[in-house]
Design a protein around this motif. Structure first.
Motif, PDB file in Angstrom:
ATOM      1  N   SER A  16       0.836  -1.202   0.000  1.00 47.52           N
ATOM      2  CA  SER A  16       0.000   0.000   0.000  1.00 47.52           C
ATOM      3  C   SER A  16       0.870   1.251   0.000  1.00 47.52           C
ATOM      4  O   SER A  16       2.002   1.261   0.476  1.00 47.52           O
ATOM      5  CB  SER A  16      -0.946   0.001   1.204  1.00 47.52           C
ATOM      6  N   CYS A  22      -3.675   6.825   1.149  1.00 47.25           N
ATOM      7  CA  CYS A  22      -4.823   5.981   1.514  1.00 47.25           C
ATOM      8  C   CYS A  22      -5.975   6.841   2.025  1.00 47.25           C
ATOM      9  O   CYS A  22      -7.128   6.617   1.664  1.00 47.25           O
ATOM     10  CB  CYS A  22      -4.430   4.959   2.571  1.00 47.25           C
ATOM     11  N   ARG A  25      -7.685   8.585  -0.869  1.00 48.53           N
ATOM     12  CA  ARG A  25      -8.494   7.645  -1.660  1.00 48.53           C
ATOM     13  C   ARG A  25      -9.761   7.244  -0.924  1.00 48.53           C
ATOM     14  O   ARG A  25     -10.821   7.087  -1.539  1.00 48.53           O
ATOM     15  CB  ARG A  25      -7.673   6.423  -2.043  1.00 48.53           C
ATOM     16  N   PHE A  67     -12.883  -1.392   0.289  1.00 48.28           N
ATOM     17  CA  PHE A  67     -12.227  -2.372  -0.578  1.00 48.28           C
ATOM     18  C   PHE A  67     -11.972  -1.807  -1.975  1.00 48.28           C
ATOM     19  O   PHE A  67     -10.992  -2.161  -2.621  1.00 48.28           O
ATOM     20  CB  PHE A  67     -13.032  -3.665  -0.657  1.00 48.28           C
ATOM     21  N   LYS A  68     -12.836  -0.907  -2.439  1.00 51.24           N
ATOM     22  CA  LYS A  68     -12.618  -0.278  -3.741  1.00 51.24           C
ATOM     23  C   LYS A  68     -11.487   0.749  -3.657  1.00 51.24           C
ATOM     24  O   LYS A  68     -10.658   0.838  -4.562  1.00 51.24           O
ATOM     25  CB  LYS A  68     -13.903   0.395  -4.222  1.00 51.24           C
ATOM     26  N   PRO A  71      -7.592  -1.621  -2.600  1.00 49.42           N
ATOM     27  CA  PRO A  71      -7.629  -3.043  -2.976  1.00 49.42           C
ATOM     28  C   PRO A  71      -6.609  -3.832  -2.148  1.00 49.42           C
ATOM     29  O   PRO A  71      -5.497  -3.376  -1.917  1.00 49.42           O
ATOM     30  CB  PRO A  71      -7.239  -3.028  -4.453  1.00 49.42           C
ATOM     31  N   GLY A  72      -7.030  -4.982  -1.676  1.00 43.08           N
ATOM     32  CA  GLY A  72      -6.146  -5.827  -0.880  1.00 43.08           C
ATOM     33  C   GLY A  72      -6.231  -5.577   0.615  1.00 43.08           C
ATOM     34  O   GLY A  72      -5.618  -6.297   1.393  1.00 43.08           O
ATOM     35  N   ARG A  74      -7.628  -5.871   4.283  1.00 45.54           N
ATOM     36  CA  ARG A  74      -8.252  -7.037   4.925  1.00 45.54           C
ATOM     37  C   ARG A  74      -8.961  -6.579   6.187  1.00 45.54           C
ATOM     38  O   ARG A  74      -8.367  -5.942   7.049  1.00 45.54           O
ATOM     39  CB  ARG A  74      -7.177  -8.063   5.275  1.00 45.54           C
TER      40      ARG A  74
END
Length: 86
Positions: A16, A22, A25, A67-68, A71-72, A74
């Motif tokens: 990431s 992050c 986004r 999640f969009k 991505p990845g 958890r």
């Protein structure tokens, strides 16, 4: 429609980007109704106050947005005012 208060905690993918990217986004991806915290490297927590028809719709919509945006990611833990799910 009602307001639902819940917290989702995620482990970020190893590849990431930095935390600031992050956060940008997540806000742009529909998580602007969350307070976002980064307390531990590689992890992120989002405390939502989301308006939806049902609690399920609120949580599932928030999960889809995260999640969009990342991505990845958890899901590690989900917590409501009444219960904690790990």
């Amino acid at each position: 429609m009602s307001e639902y208060d819940f917290t989702l905690r995620f482990a970020l993918p190893r590849n990431s980007d930095d935390a600031a990217d992050c956060l940008d986004r997540l806000r742009a991806g529909g998580c602007d109704d969350a307070t976002i915290g980064v307390a531990k490297k590689g992890c992120i927590a989002l405390k939502f106050l989301r308006i939806a028809s049902t609690p399920e719709e609120a949580v599932l919509g928030a999960l889809a947005a995260v999640f969009k945006a990342i991505p990845g990611a958890r899901l590690v833990e989900a917590e409501t005012a009444a219960r904690r799910f790990a």
